[in-house]
Design a protein around this motif. Sequence first.
Motif, PDB file in Angstrom:
ATOM      1  N   MET A   1      32.807  22.929 -42.328  1.00  0.00           N
ATOM      2  CA  MET A   1      33.866  23.921 -42.161  1.00  0.00           C
ATOM      3  C   MET A   1      33.966  24.817 -43.398  1.00  0.00           C
ATOM      4  O   MET A   1      34.240  26.018 -43.284  1.00  0.00           O
ATOM      5  N   GLY A   2      33.722  24.251 -44.578  1.00  0.00           N
ATOM      6  CA  GLY A   2      33.687  25.061 -45.795  1.00  0.00           C
ATOM      7  C   GLY A   2      32.543  26.059 -45.770  1.00  0.00           C
ATOM      8  O   GLY A   2      32.710  27.214 -46.184  1.00  0.00           O
ATOM      9  N   PHE A   3      31.376  25.631 -45.271  1.00  0.00           N
ATOM     10  CA  PHE A   3      30.247  26.553 -45.118  1.00  0.00           C
ATOM     11  C   PHE A   3      30.602  27.695 -44.178  1.00  0.00           C
ATOM     12  O   PHE A   3      30.236  28.843 -44.428  1.00  0.00           O
ATOM     13  N   MET A   4      31.309  27.383 -43.100  1.00  0.00           N
ATOM     14  CA  MET A   4      31.714  28.434 -42.160  1.00  0.00           C
ATOM     15  C   MET A   4      32.659  29.432 -42.820  1.00  0.00           C
ATOM     16  O   MET A   4      32.529  30.645 -42.628  1.00  0.00           O
ATOM     17  N   PHE A   5      33.603  28.932 -43.599  1.00  0.00           N
ATOM     18  CA  PHE A   5      34.549  29.814 -44.274  1.00  0.00           C
ATOM     19  C   PHE A   5      33.828  30.711 -45.284  1.00  0.00           C
ATOM     20  O   PHE A   5      34.080  31.924 -45.347  1.00  0.00           O
ATOM     21  N   ILE A   6      32.912  30.131 -46.059  1.00  0.00           N
ATOM     22  CA  ILE A   6      32.147  30.908 -47.031  1.00  0.00           C
ATOM     23  C   ILE A   6      31.296  31.959 -46.328  1.00  0.00           C
ATOM     24  O   ILE A   6      31.192  33.102 -46.786  1.00  0.00           O
ATOM     25  N   SER A   7      30.708  31.594 -45.199  1.00  0.00           N
ATOM     26  CA  SER A   7      29.870  32.557 -44.484  1.00  0.00           C
ATOM     27  C   SER A   7      30.693  33.698 -43.899  1.00  0.00           C
ATOM     28  O   SER A   7      30.234  34.847 -43.886  1.00  0.00           O
ATOM     29  N   ILE A   8      31.912  33.422 -43.458  1.00  0.00           N
ATOM     30  CA  ILE A   8      32.774  34.495 -42.964  1.00  0.00           C
ATOM     31  C   ILE A   8      33.090  35.484 -44.086  1.00  0.00           C
ATOM     32  O   ILE A   8      33.039  36.702 -43.900  1.00  0.00           O
ATOM     33  N   LEU A   9      33.413  34.957 -45.270  1.00  0.00           N
ATOM     34  CA  LEU A   9      33.692  35.838 -46.409  1.00  0.00           C
ATOM     35  C   LEU A   9      32.459  36.652 -46.799  1.00  0.00           C
ATOM     36  O   LEU A   9      32.560  37.846 -47.100  1.00  0.00           O
ATOM     37  N   MET A  10      31.294  36.017 -46.785  1.00  0.00           N
ATOM     38  CA  MET A  10      30.075  36.726 -47.161  1.00  0.00           C
ATOM     39  C   MET A  10      29.690  37.784 -46.140  1.00  0.00           C
ATOM     40  O   MET A  10      29.197  38.858 -46.507  1.00  0.00           O
ATOM     41  N   ILE A  11      29.917  37.520 -44.856  1.00  0.00           N
ATOM     42  CA  ILE A  11      29.630  38.518 -43.830  1.00  0.00           C
ATOM     43  C   ILE A  11      30.565  39.716 -43.989  1.00  0.00           C
ATOM     44  O   ILE A  11      30.159  40.872 -43.870  1.00  0.00           O
ATOM     45  N   TYR A  12      31.840  39.446 -44.292  1.00  0.00           N
ATOM     46  CA  TYR A  12      32.780  40.541 -44.542  1.00  0.00           C
ATOM     47  C   TYR A  12      32.318  41.384 -45.729  1.00  0.00           C
ATOM     48  O   TYR A  12      32.324  42.617 -45.666  1.00  0.00           O
ATOM     49  N   LEU A  13      31.927  40.709 -46.815  1.00  0.00           N
ATOM     50  CA  LEU A  13      31.458  41.441 -47.987  1.00  0.00           C
ATOM     51  C   LEU A  13      30.222  42.279 -47.674  1.00  0.00           C
ATOM     52  O   LEU A  13      30.118  43.433 -48.096  1.00  0.00           O
ATOM     53  N   SER A  14      29.289  41.696 -46.943  1.00  0.00           N
ATOM     54  CA  SER A  14      28.048  42.416 -46.671  1.00  0.00           C
ATOM     55  C   SER A  14      28.262  43.604 -45.741  1.00  0.00           C
ATOM     56  O   SER A  14      27.557  44.601 -45.837  1.00  0.00           O
TER      57      SER A  14
ATOM     58  N   THR B   1      23.226  38.967 -48.993  1.00  0.00           N
ATOM     59  CA  THR B   1      24.425  38.197 -48.639  1.00  0.00           C
ATOM     60  C   THR B   1      24.485  37.937 -47.135  1.00  0.00           C
ATOM     61  O   THR B   1      24.942  36.874 -46.719  1.00  0.00           O
ATOM     62  N   ALA B   2      24.026  38.869 -46.333  1.00  0.00           N
ATOM     63  CA  ALA B   2      24.021  38.654 -44.877  1.00  0.00           C
ATOM     64  C   ALA B   2      23.061  37.530 -44.496  1.00  0.00           C
ATOM     65  O   ALA B   2      23.397  36.683 -43.662  1.00  0.00           O
ATOM     66  N   ILE B   3      21.897  37.490 -45.109  1.00  0.00           N
ATOM     67  CA  ILE B   3      20.924  36.437 -44.805  1.00  0.00           C
ATOM     68  C   ILE B   3      21.479  35.071 -45.204  1.00  0.00           C
ATOM     69  O   ILE B   3      21.405  34.105 -44.434  1.00  0.00           O
ATOM     70  N   ILE B   4      22.060  34.986 -46.394  1.00  0.00           N
ATOM     71  CA  ILE B   4      22.640  33.717 -46.850  1.00  0.00           C
ATOM     72  C   ILE B   4      23.795  33.301 -45.951  1.00  0.00           C
ATOM     73  O   ILE B   4      23.937  32.127 -45.588  1.00  0.00           O
ATOM     74  N   ALA B   5      24.634  34.274 -45.563  1.00  0.00           N
ATOM     75  CA  ALA B   5      25.790  33.967 -44.723  1.00  0.00           C
ATOM     76  C   ALA B   5      25.370  33.450 -43.355  1.00  0.00           C
ATOM     77  O   ALA B   5      25.926  32.459 -42.865  1.00  0.00           O
ATOM     78  N   TYR B   6      24.403  34.096 -42.736  1.00  0.00           N
ATOM     79  CA  TYR B   6      23.979  33.634 -41.425  1.00  0.00           C
ATOM     80  C   TYR B   6      23.250  32.293 -41.506  1.00  0.00           C
ATOM     81  O   TYR B   6      23.358  31.474 -40.594  1.00  0.00           O
ATOM     82  N   PHE B   7      22.531  32.053 -42.595  1.00  0.00           N
ATOM     83  CA  PHE B   7      21.903  30.747 -42.794  1.00  0.00           C
ATOM     84  C   PHE B   7      22.963  29.653 -42.900  1.00  0.00           C
ATOM     85  O   PHE B   7      22.836  28.593 -42.279  1.00  0.00           O
ATOM     86  N   LEU B   8      24.022  29.905 -43.691  1.00  0.00           N
ATOM     87  CA  LEU B   8      25.100  28.927 -43.812  1.00  0.00           C
ATOM     88  C   LEU B   8      25.796  28.683 -42.477  1.00  0.00           C
ATOM     89  O   LEU B   8      26.175  27.554 -42.162  1.00  0.00           O
ATOM     90  N   MET B   9      25.971  29.746 -41.694  1.00  0.00           N
ATOM     91  CA  MET B   9      26.620  29.602 -40.390  1.00  0.00           C
ATOM     92  C   MET B   9      25.771  28.741 -39.455  1.00  0.00           C
ATOM     93  O   MET B   9      26.302  27.884 -38.741  1.00  0.00           O
ATOM     94  N   ILE B  10      24.478  28.943 -39.456  1.00  0.00           N
ATOM     95  CA  ILE B  10      23.591  28.151 -38.602  1.00  0.00           C
ATOM     96  C   ILE B  10      23.583  26.689 -39.050  1.00  0.00           C
ATOM     97  O   ILE B  10      23.682  25.772 -38.211  1.00  0.00           O
ATOM     98  N   VAL B  11      23.501  26.452 -40.352  1.00  0.00           N
ATOM     99  CA  VAL B  11      23.498  25.080 -40.878  1.00  0.00           C
ATOM    100  C   VAL B  11      24.806  24.372 -40.535  1.00  0.00           C
ATOM    101  O   VAL B  11      24.809  23.217 -40.097  1.00  0.00           O
ATOM    102  N   SER B  12      25.925  25.059 -40.703  1.00  0.00           N
ATOM    103  CA  SER B  12      27.214  24.430 -40.398  1.00  0.00           C
ATOM    104  C   SER B  12      27.353  24.146 -38.905  1.00  0.00           C
ATOM    105  O   SER B  12      27.906  23.118 -38.522  1.00  0.00           O
TER     106      SER B  12
END
Length: 66
Positions: free
Chosen positions: A15-28, A40-51
Amino acid sequence: MSPSLMKMWVSLAAMGFMFISILMIYLSRYKLGGIFKALTAIIAYFLMIVSGIIIVLVVFSGPTSD
């Protein structure tokens, strides 16, 4: 540490990974540009898939018996 408690911490991390990825997608999308936007978009989507995979594994592993 009991298996139930371990599953709780793993799902909390997901759930923390999901929250971080939401913030990173907003930033990107709205705040960054250029190479930082793509990175940042690549890292965010990777975190979302892993979570998502972690949550599916935790849910389908079933209940634990202590």
